[in-house]
Design a protein around this motif. Structure first.
Motif, mmCIF file in Angstrom:
data_model
loop_
_atom_site.group_PDB
_atom_site.id
_atom_site.type_symbol
_atom_site.label_atom_id
_atom_site.label_comp_id
_atom_site.label_asym_id
_atom_site.label_seq_id
_atom_site.Cartn_x
_atom_site.Cartn_y
_atom_site.Cartn_z
ATOM 1 N N ALA A 60 39.611 -26.406 41.012
ATOM 2 C CA ALA A 60 38.704 -26.796 42.329
ATOM 3 C C ALA A 60 39.403 -25.969 43.433
ATOM 4 C CB ALA A 60 38.769 -28.316 42.510
ATOM 5 N N ALA A 61 40.585 -25.915 43.518
ATOM 6 C CA ALA A 61 41.256 -25.126 44.928
ATOM 7 C C ALA A 61 40.512 -23.579 44.576
ATOM 8 C CB ALA A 61 42.507 -25.265 44.774
ATOM 9 N N VAL A 62 40.910 -23.443 43.443
ATOM 10 C CA VAL A 62 40.467 -21.869 43.088
ATOM 11 C C VAL A 62 39.076 -21.496 43.411
ATOM 12 C CG1 VAL A 62 40.491 -19.944 41.612
ATOM 13 C CG2 VAL A 62 42.424 -21.374 41.586
ATOM 14 N N ILE A 63 37.995 -21.990 42.853
ATOM 15 C CA ILE A 63 36.632 -22.200 42.891
ATOM 16 C C ILE A 63 36.412 -22.370 44.377
ATOM 17 C CG2 ILE A 63 34.463 -23.098 42.519
ATOM 18 C CD1 ILE A 63 35.664 -23.742 39.717
ATOM 19 N N VAL A 64 36.785 -23.140 45.224
ATOM 20 C CA VAL A 64 36.633 -23.338 46.494
ATOM 21 C C VAL A 64 36.841 -22.045 47.409
ATOM 22 C CG1 VAL A 64 36.811 -24.577 48.688
ATOM 23 C CG2 VAL A 64 36.435 -25.901 46.518
ATOM 24 N N PHE A 65 38.237 -21.805 47.068
ATOM 25 C CA PHE A 65 38.781 -20.498 47.984
ATOM 26 C C PHE A 65 37.751 -19.517 47.403
ATOM 27 C CE2 PHE A 65 41.341 -16.726 48.009
ATOM 28 C CZ PHE A 65 41.608 -16.443 49.234
ATOM 29 N N TRP A 66 37.489 -18.935 46.334
ATOM 30 C CA TRP A 66 36.522 -17.961 45.831
ATOM 31 C C TRP A 66 35.567 -17.946 46.430
ATOM 32 C CZ3 TRP A 66 32.356 -17.905 42.875
ATOM 33 C CH2 TRP A 66 31.667 -16.562 42.630
ATOM 34 N N PHE A 67 34.489 -18.979 46.503
ATOM 35 C CA PHE A 67 33.214 -19.108 47.051
ATOM 36 C C PHE A 67 33.183 -18.713 48.347
ATOM 37 C CE2 PHE A 67 29.711 -21.232 48.783
ATOM 38 C CZ PHE A 67 28.805 -20.923 48.282
ATOM 39 N N PHE A 68 34.120 -19.557 49.159
ATOM 40 C CA PHE A 68 33.964 -19.157 50.550
ATOM 41 C C PHE A 68 34.403 -17.831 51.143
ATOM 42 C CE2 PHE A 68 33.210 -23.706 50.336
ATOM 43 C CZ PHE A 68 32.043 -23.709 51.103
ATOM 44 N N ARG A 69 35.478 -17.370 50.278
ATOM 45 C CA ARG A 69 35.640 -16.014 50.554
ATOM 46 C C ARG A 69 34.934 -14.809 50.256
ATOM 47 N NH1 ARG A 69 37.045 -11.815 52.058
ATOM 48 N NH2 ARG A 69 38.858 -10.516 52.001
ATOM 49 N N ALA A 70 34.164 -15.170 49.060
ATOM 50 C CA ALA A 70 32.862 -14.082 48.854
ATOM 51 C C ALA A 70 31.881 -14.418 49.698
ATOM 52 C CB ALA A 70 32.403 -14.593 47.414
ATOM 53 N N ALA A 71 31.611 -15.439 50.126
ATOM 54 C CA ALA A 71 30.516 -15.717 51.146
ATOM 55 C C ALA A 71 30.722 -15.008 52.563
ATOM 56 C CB ALA A 71 30.363 -17.126 51.269
ATOM 57 N N SER A 72 32.057 -14.971 52.994
ATOM 58 C CA SER A 72 32.238 -14.555 54.144
ATOM 59 C C SER A 72 32.956 -13.047 54.156
ATOM 60 C CB SER A 72 33.319 -15.320 54.884
ATOM 61 O OG SER A 72 34.564 -15.256 54.195
ATOM 62 N N ARG A 73 33.039 -12.373 52.889
ATOM 63 C CA ARG A 73 33.462 -11.104 52.841
ATOM 64 C C ARG A 73 32.733 -10.034 53.596
ATOM 65 N NH1 ARG A 73 35.455 -9.460 46.905
ATOM 66 N NH2 ARG A 73 36.852 -10.945 47.559
ATOM 67 N N HIS A 74 31.335 -10.115 53.021
ATOM 68 C CA HIS A 74 30.356 -9.259 53.943
ATOM 69 C C HIS A 74 29.462 -9.813 54.731
ATOM 70 C CE1 HIS A 74 31.975 -6.259 50.746
ATOM 71 N NE2 HIS A 74 31.740 -7.196 49.728
ATOM 72 N N ARG A 75 29.914 -10.024 56.124
ATOM 73 C CA ARG A 75 29.243 -10.652 56.786
ATOM 74 C C ARG A 75 28.282 -9.671 57.823
ATOM 75 N NH1 ARG A 75 34.187 -12.669 57.512
ATOM 76 N NH2 ARG A 75 34.837 -10.946 59.156
ATOM 77 N N ALA A 76 26.964 -10.473 57.891
ATOM 78 C CA ALA A 76 26.019 -9.495 58.405
ATOM 79 C C ALA A 76 25.119 -10.272 59.402
ATOM 80 C CB ALA A 76 25.166 -9.006 57.369
ATOM 81 N N MET A 77 24.467 -9.800 60.288
ATOM 82 C CA MET A 77 23.674 -10.307 61.378
ATOM 83 C C MET A 77 22.680 -11.081 60.574
ATOM 84 S SD MET A 77 24.683 -10.270 64.227
ATOM 85 C CE MET A 77 23.513 -10.655 65.237
ATOM 86 N N VAL A 78 21.892 -10.668 59.397
ATOM 87 C CA VAL A 78 20.782 -11.058 58.691
ATOM 88 C C VAL A 78 21.803 -11.540 57.404
ATOM 89 C CG1 VAL A 78 18.639 -10.874 57.634
ATOM 90 C CG2 VAL A 78 18.908 -9.776 59.682
ATOM 91 N N PRO A 79 22.011 -12.645 57.160
ATOM 92 C CA PRO A 79 22.984 -13.184 56.061
ATOM 93 C C PRO A 79 21.998 -13.052 54.845
ATOM 94 C CG PRO A 79 22.216 -15.175 57.247
ATOM 95 C CD PRO A 79 21.731 -13.930 58.102
ATOM 96 N N GLY A 80 22.720 -12.676 53.847
ATOM 97 C CA GLY A 80 22.123 -12.808 52.436
ATOM 98 C C GLY A 80 22.218 -14.371 51.801
ATOM 99 N N ARG A 81 21.887 -14.663 50.516
ATOM 100 C CA ARG A 81 21.814 -15.822 50.352
ATOM 101 C C ARG A 81 23.233 -16.485 49.978
ATOM 102 N NH1 ARG A 81 18.066 -15.052 44.890
ATOM 103 N NH2 ARG A 81 19.362 -13.182 45.109
ATOM 104 N N LEU A 82 24.088 -15.599 49.734
ATOM 105 C CA LEU A 82 25.601 -16.534 49.479
ATOM 106 C C LEU A 82 26.075 -16.611 50.824
ATOM 107 C CD1 LEU A 82 27.780 -17.099 47.511
ATOM 108 C CD2 LEU A 82 28.611 -14.925 47.693
ATOM 109 N N GLN A 83 25.900 -15.640 51.887
ATOM 110 C CA GLN A 83 26.403 -16.109 53.419
ATOM 111 C C GLN A 83 25.817 -17.010 53.805
ATOM 112 O OE1 GLN A 83 26.465 -12.433 55.924
ATOM 113 N NE2 GLN A 83 26.578 -13.912 57.861
ATOM 114 N N PHE A 84 24.608 -17.152 53.634
ATOM 115 C CA PHE A 84 23.672 -18.268 54.289
ATOM 116 C C PHE A 84 24.203 -19.591 53.691
ATOM 117 C CE2 PHE A 84 20.099 -21.235 54.047
ATOM 118 C CZ PHE A 84 19.710 -21.028 55.526
ATOM 119 N N ALA A 85 24.431 -19.826 52.338
ATOM 120 C CA ALA A 85 25.131 -21.072 51.883
ATOM 121 C C ALA A 85 26.236 -21.446 52.314
ATOM 122 C CB ALA A 85 24.910 -20.753 50.306
#
Length: 280
Positions: A60-85
């Motif tokens: 669980a710790a690995v999944i939570v870290f991986w998901f939010f690290r992936a969601a914030s890795r490529h931040r943009a003004m217009v967020p993609g689906r992963l960043q939006f989530a």
């Protein structure tokens, strides 16, 4: 006659050596995965090794870290689906729990803790509904008491850091506006409630809900299967009904798993807010 047929359906048939064994707390005492050693303690057989809930905690710790690290890795003004989530999940904890409960002045320094705590608990709860895992990690009391102990350290450390040890104990143990002999009764009660009972009730609430919900699912699943395969013809519809209830309770359990994660983190925020407050 009908009562006799019903009883016959619920009891093991002639030639059925096993019968129905109802589920109980022992179903949650899982043997270690992989190599382990056994020893006796107070007349009970104990195991020393890595268990399934231990693996789930790390997973669980690995999944939570991986998901939010992936969601914030490529931040943009217009967020993609992963960043939006990811942003939506973060905003939910930040605004609905952190800011609304702790207050706009102090909440931001506690958001990382509350945010990680919520999704860590939520995923461990959801493991009870995920196929091939199907075991809520926090149906094991030891796992929950560890989280409760961490919460106890956090909110007490916050209060001591702001008010000092004596000032914090006074705020927690001496009710405002109360003087005289009533203090002899209220001070011990306040001390027990605020300093000792809180982590116990915090842990029991999560543990008991996860244990009871999963135990109920096991009962309907195995009981329904036994009635369908081994019960008399008259009670086979009861077995089918048990399976329908199993499916319905599975969806209800998803809601409970979310709510218990939310309540645990909400109470943490309330305790932190109380530790920061100048009076109670």
């Amino acid at each position: 006659m009908i009562a006799g047929n019903l009883l016959a359906g619920l009891m093991p048939l002639a030639g059925d050596d096993e019968g129905f064994v109802p589920p109980g707390p022992d179903d949650f005492n899982l043997e270690p995965v992989g190599p382990y050693s056994e020893f006796e303690f107070l007349g009970e057989t104990m195991y020393l090794g890595v268990t399934k809930p231990m693996i789930q905690i790390v997973l669980a710790a690995v999944i939570v870290f991986w998901f939010f690290r992936a969601a914030s890795r490529h931040r943009a003004m217009v967020p993609g689906r992963l960043q939006f989530a990811g942003e939506g999940a973060y905003g939910f904890v930040r605004n609905s729990v952190g800011r609304d409960i702790i207050g706009s002045h102090d909440f931001m320094r506690f958001v990382p803790y509350l945010f990680a705590l919520f999704f860590f608990i939520l995923l461990n709860n959801l493991f009870g509904a995920i196929p091939f895992i199907q075991f809520p990690t926090f149906s094991r009391a030891g796992m929950v008491y560890g989280l409760a102990a961490l919460s106890w350290i956090v909110y007490n450390a916050v209060g001591i850091n702001k008010h000092g040890l004596v000032g914090y104990l006074k705020l927690q143990c001496v009710p405002a506006g109360i003087t005289g002999p009533m203090l002899l009764l209220l001070v011990p009660l306040e001390a027990m409630s605020n300093l000792l009972v809180r982590p116990v009730t915090l842990a029991l609430r999560l543990f008991a809900n996860m244990l009871a919900g999963h135990l109920l699912l096991i009962l309907f699943a195995l009981g329904g299967e036994h009635l369908l395969l081994h019960g008399a013809m008259l009670v086979k519809p009861v077995g089918l009904l048990a399976w329908v209830l199993f499916i319905a309770i599975s969806f209800l359990e998803l809601l409970i798993q979310f709510l218990q994660a939310y309540v645990f983190v909400l109470l943490n925020a309330m305790y932190i807010q109380g530790a920061l407050a100048d009076e109670h």
